[in-house]
Design a protein around this motif. Sequence first.
Motif, PDB file in Angstrom:
ATOM      1  N   UNK A  69      -6.672   8.611  -1.847  1.00  0.00           N
ATOM      2  CA  UNK A  69      -7.693   8.280  -0.771  1.00  0.00           C
ATOM      3  C   UNK A  69      -7.945   7.398  -0.589  1.00  0.00           C
ATOM      4  N   UNK A  70      -7.600   6.604  -0.974  1.00  0.00           N
ATOM      5  CA  UNK A  70      -8.198   4.441  -0.630  1.00  0.00           C
ATOM      6  C   UNK A  70      -8.758   4.019   0.664  1.00  0.00           C
ATOM      7  N   UNK A  71      -9.345   2.833   0.774  1.00  0.00           N
ATOM      8  CA  UNK A  71      -9.699   2.828   2.204  1.00  0.00           C
ATOM      9  C   UNK A  71      -8.553   2.118   2.802  1.00  0.00           C
ATOM     10  N   UNK A  72      -8.691   2.142   4.284  1.00  0.00           N
ATOM     11  CA  UNK A  72      -7.433   1.222   4.990  1.00  0.00           C
ATOM     12  C   UNK A  72      -7.899   1.148   6.025  1.00  0.00           C
ATOM     13  N   UNK A  73      -8.128  -0.879   6.447  1.00  0.00           N
ATOM     14  CA  UNK A  73      -8.296  -1.147   7.624  1.00  0.00           C
ATOM     15  C   UNK A  73      -8.134  -2.907   8.043  1.00  0.00           C
ATOM     16  N   UNK A  74      -8.116  -3.514   8.796  1.00  0.00           N
ATOM     17  CA  UNK A  74      -8.273  -4.335   9.443  1.00  0.00           C
ATOM     18  C   UNK A  74      -9.543  -5.327   9.758  1.00  0.00           C
TER      19      UNK A  74
ATOM     20  N   UNK B 212       1.024  -1.236  -0.163  1.00  0.00           N
ATOM     21  CA  UNK B 212      -0.129   0.162  -0.046  1.00  0.00           C
ATOM     22  C   UNK B 212       0.747   0.909   0.139  1.00  0.00           C
ATOM     23  N   UNK B 213       1.773   0.835   0.753  1.00  0.00           N
ATOM     24  CA  UNK B 213       3.130   2.534   0.692  1.00  0.00           C
ATOM     25  C   UNK B 213       3.583   2.963  -0.739  1.00  0.00           C
ATOM     26  N   UNK B 214       3.488   1.811  -1.570  1.00  0.00           N
ATOM     27  CA  UNK B 214       4.482   1.341  -3.067  1.00  0.00           C
ATOM     28  C   UNK B 214       3.530   2.398  -3.061  1.00  0.00           C
ATOM     29  N   UNK B 215       2.219   1.799  -3.626  1.00  0.00           N
ATOM     30  CA  UNK B 215       0.915   1.812  -4.616  1.00  0.00           C
ATOM     31  C   UNK B 215       0.466   3.609  -3.707  1.00  0.00           C
ATOM     32  N   UNK B 216      -0.105   4.333  -2.935  1.00  0.00           N
ATOM     33  CA  UNK B 216       0.566   5.589  -2.754  1.00  0.00           C
ATOM     34  C   UNK B 216       0.963   6.412  -2.688  1.00  0.00           C
ATOM     35  N   UNK B 217       2.660   6.005  -2.955  1.00  0.00           N
ATOM     36  CA  UNK B 217       3.864   6.750  -3.429  1.00  0.00           C
ATOM     37  C   UNK B 217       3.520   7.084  -5.066  1.00  0.00           C
ATOM     38  N   UNK B 218       3.548   5.731  -5.605  1.00  0.00           N
ATOM     39  CA  UNK B 218       3.411   5.489  -7.294  1.00  0.00           C
ATOM     40  C   UNK B 218       2.110   6.639  -7.464  1.00  0.00           C
ATOM     41  N   UNK B 219       1.079   6.447  -7.330  1.00  0.00           N
ATOM     42  CA  UNK B 219      -0.690   7.112  -7.222  1.00  0.00           C
ATOM     43  C   UNK B 219       0.120   9.038  -6.815  1.00  0.00           C
ATOM     44  N   UNK B 220       0.376   9.771  -6.052  1.00  0.00           N
ATOM     45  CA  UNK B 220       0.901  11.097  -5.650  1.00  0.00           C
ATOM     46  C   UNK B 220       2.109  10.994  -6.586  1.00  0.00           C
ATOM     47  N   UNK B 221       3.210  10.476  -7.171  1.00  0.00           N
ATOM     48  CA  UNK B 221       4.226  11.056  -8.199  1.00  0.00           C
ATOM     49  C   UNK B 221       2.824  11.290  -9.515  1.00  0.00           C
TER      50      UNK B 221
ATOM     51  N   UNK C 292     -19.807 -10.387   9.255  1.00  0.00           N
ATOM     52  CA  UNK C 292     -19.463 -11.633   8.399  1.00  0.00           C
ATOM     53  C   UNK C 292     -19.226 -11.195   7.266  1.00  0.00           C
ATOM     54  N   UNK C 293     -21.143 -10.549   6.974  1.00  0.00           N
ATOM     55  CA  UNK C 293     -21.285 -10.362   4.839  1.00  0.00           C
ATOM     56  C   UNK C 293     -21.088  -9.033   4.483  1.00  0.00           C
ATOM     57  N   UNK C 294     -21.078  -7.886   6.058  1.00  0.00           N
ATOM     58  CA  UNK C 294     -20.892  -7.010   5.309  1.00  0.00           C
ATOM     59  C   UNK C 294     -19.111  -6.885   5.495  1.00  0.00           C
ATOM     60  N   UNK C 295     -18.658  -7.816   6.300  1.00  0.00           N
ATOM     61  CA  UNK C 295     -16.892  -7.924   5.804  1.00  0.00           C
ATOM     62  C   UNK C 295     -16.504  -8.096   3.993  1.00  0.00           C
ATOM     63  N   UNK C 296     -17.858  -8.867   3.938  1.00  0.00           N
ATOM     64  CA  UNK C 296     -17.445  -9.640   2.860  1.00  0.00           C
ATOM     65  C   UNK C 296     -17.899  -8.446   1.359  1.00  0.00           C
ATOM     66  N   UNK C 297     -18.107  -7.845   1.334  1.00  0.00           N
ATOM     67  CA  UNK C 297     -18.846  -6.746   0.793  1.00  0.00           C
ATOM     68  C   UNK C 297     -17.094  -5.624   0.642  1.00  0.00           C
ATOM     69  N   UNK C 298     -17.128  -5.171   2.113  1.00  0.00           N
ATOM     70  CA  UNK C 298     -15.954  -4.716   1.786  1.00  0.00           C
ATOM     71  C   UNK C 298     -15.582  -5.284   1.459  1.00  0.00           C
ATOM     72  N   UNK C 299     -14.628  -5.854   1.392  1.00  0.00           N
ATOM     73  CA  UNK C 299     -13.549  -6.983   1.145  1.00  0.00           C
ATOM     74  C   UNK C 299     -13.319  -6.833  -0.934  1.00  0.00           C
ATOM     75  N   UNK C 300     -14.799  -7.294  -0.497  1.00  0.00           N
ATOM     76  CA  UNK C 300     -14.944  -6.787  -2.319  1.00  0.00           C
ATOM     77  C   UNK C 300     -15.281  -5.208  -3.452  1.00  0.00           C
ATOM     78  N   UNK C 301     -15.023  -4.801  -2.361  1.00  0.00           N
ATOM     79  CA  UNK C 301     -15.740  -3.315  -3.114  1.00  0.00           C
ATOM     80  C   UNK C 301     -14.026  -2.945  -2.522  1.00  0.00           C
ATOM     81  N   UNK C 302     -13.336  -2.915  -1.616  1.00  0.00           N
ATOM     82  CA  UNK C 302     -12.180  -2.362  -1.630  1.00  0.00           C
ATOM     83  C   UNK C 302     -11.011  -3.461  -2.776  1.00  0.00           C
ATOM     84  N   UNK C 303     -11.289  -4.189  -2.789  1.00  0.00           N
ATOM     85  CA  UNK C 303     -10.162  -5.558  -4.060  1.00  0.00           C
ATOM     86  C   UNK C 303     -10.935  -4.515  -5.645  1.00  0.00           C
ATOM     87  N   UNK C 304     -12.290  -3.944  -5.244  1.00  0.00           N
ATOM     88  CA  UNK C 304     -11.764  -3.862  -6.777  1.00  0.00           C
ATOM     89  C   UNK C 304     -11.597  -2.118  -6.226  1.00  0.00           C
ATOM     90  N   UNK C 305     -11.312  -1.132  -5.674  1.00  0.00           N
ATOM     91  CA  UNK C 305     -11.718   0.091  -5.639  1.00  0.00           C
ATOM     92  C   UNK C 305      -9.797  -0.096  -6.395  1.00  0.00           C
TER      93      UNK C 305
END
Length: 313
Positions: free
Chosen positions: A236-241, A152-161, A286-299
């Motif tokens: 401005x991508x989401x970040x979570x655990x 993520x830190x690399x992708x953020x850096x590349x996106x910023x650049x 669990x369903x909400x996490x599944x949906x969040x996982x899929x949407x974050x993957x797509x983003x």
Amino acid sequence: MLATAAPAAPPAFPDKGRPIRIILGLAAGGASDAQARFVASKLGDVLQTPVIVENRPGASFILATEEVIRSAPDGYTIMYAPSSVVAQNPQTLAQVRYDPFKDLTPISLGARGPLVLTVHVSVPAKTVQELIAYIKANPGKLSYASFGTGTSSHIYGEAFARKAGLDVVHVPYKGGSDAAKDFLAGRVQYYFDAAPNAITNTATGKVRMLAVAAPRRSPMLPDLPTMTEQGVSGVDMPSWLAFYGPAHMPAPVVARLNAALAQVLAMPATRDFFRQGAYEAEASTPQQLDELTRSTYQQWGGIIRELGLTRQQ
């Protein structure tokens, strides 16, 4: 008589005294490790059985994820993982062999927290626009650190650049601790770092925080504006655990773990502990996490393709 006998009820979960393992793909001592251990202590009280954290660092969380995937889907082995494990690694790292949607069972969200753009104090910039101006006045001379290529830190850096039109050098490290050493020493000039690390590094007086890379300001850093507020959108991508288990976990086991985690994450003590590191404890179904996982993957997939990043060995 055998044909009409009722099937035996499944054993209650958890079996008291049998430990539950929370696998973490990071070394002990970091913010995520502290969160996992805090939750484990409370979760053990709720479930009335030992809950332990096992650190399996290395290979951008791949080793830890594969261990969980290989484990029996009985609820006694789960993992606490950042969103990069399910949303970025499968799209940026060639050595990833798992499918986050087929090989893992979503259990519950755990926390949300942003990455923060930080600069070494040797850089005379106090805003994102000042940093951009300084980099453009010194093309090719500045470098930024990352946890590793494809992280993520690399992708953020590349996106910023890319968004700001910057000529900079990417310096990948094998992990956050290695990157932090060179960053604090001034060998690299800026860094998109996890909020707890950014706060800790800033306290040394060697680092300055410029912005949060998130859709909105952090409640724990209310005076720190977002990248978008400072004129750079798209970083401005989401970040979570979150907590995941191996595939094919029985629904009652998932439900029991989810309910227990929701109870722990709602405790004032848990919320206070997470807030100290600029994270917000947050449970989900669990369903909400599944949906969040899929949407974050797509983003993340969209920005990875936009940047033309290929899967790295």
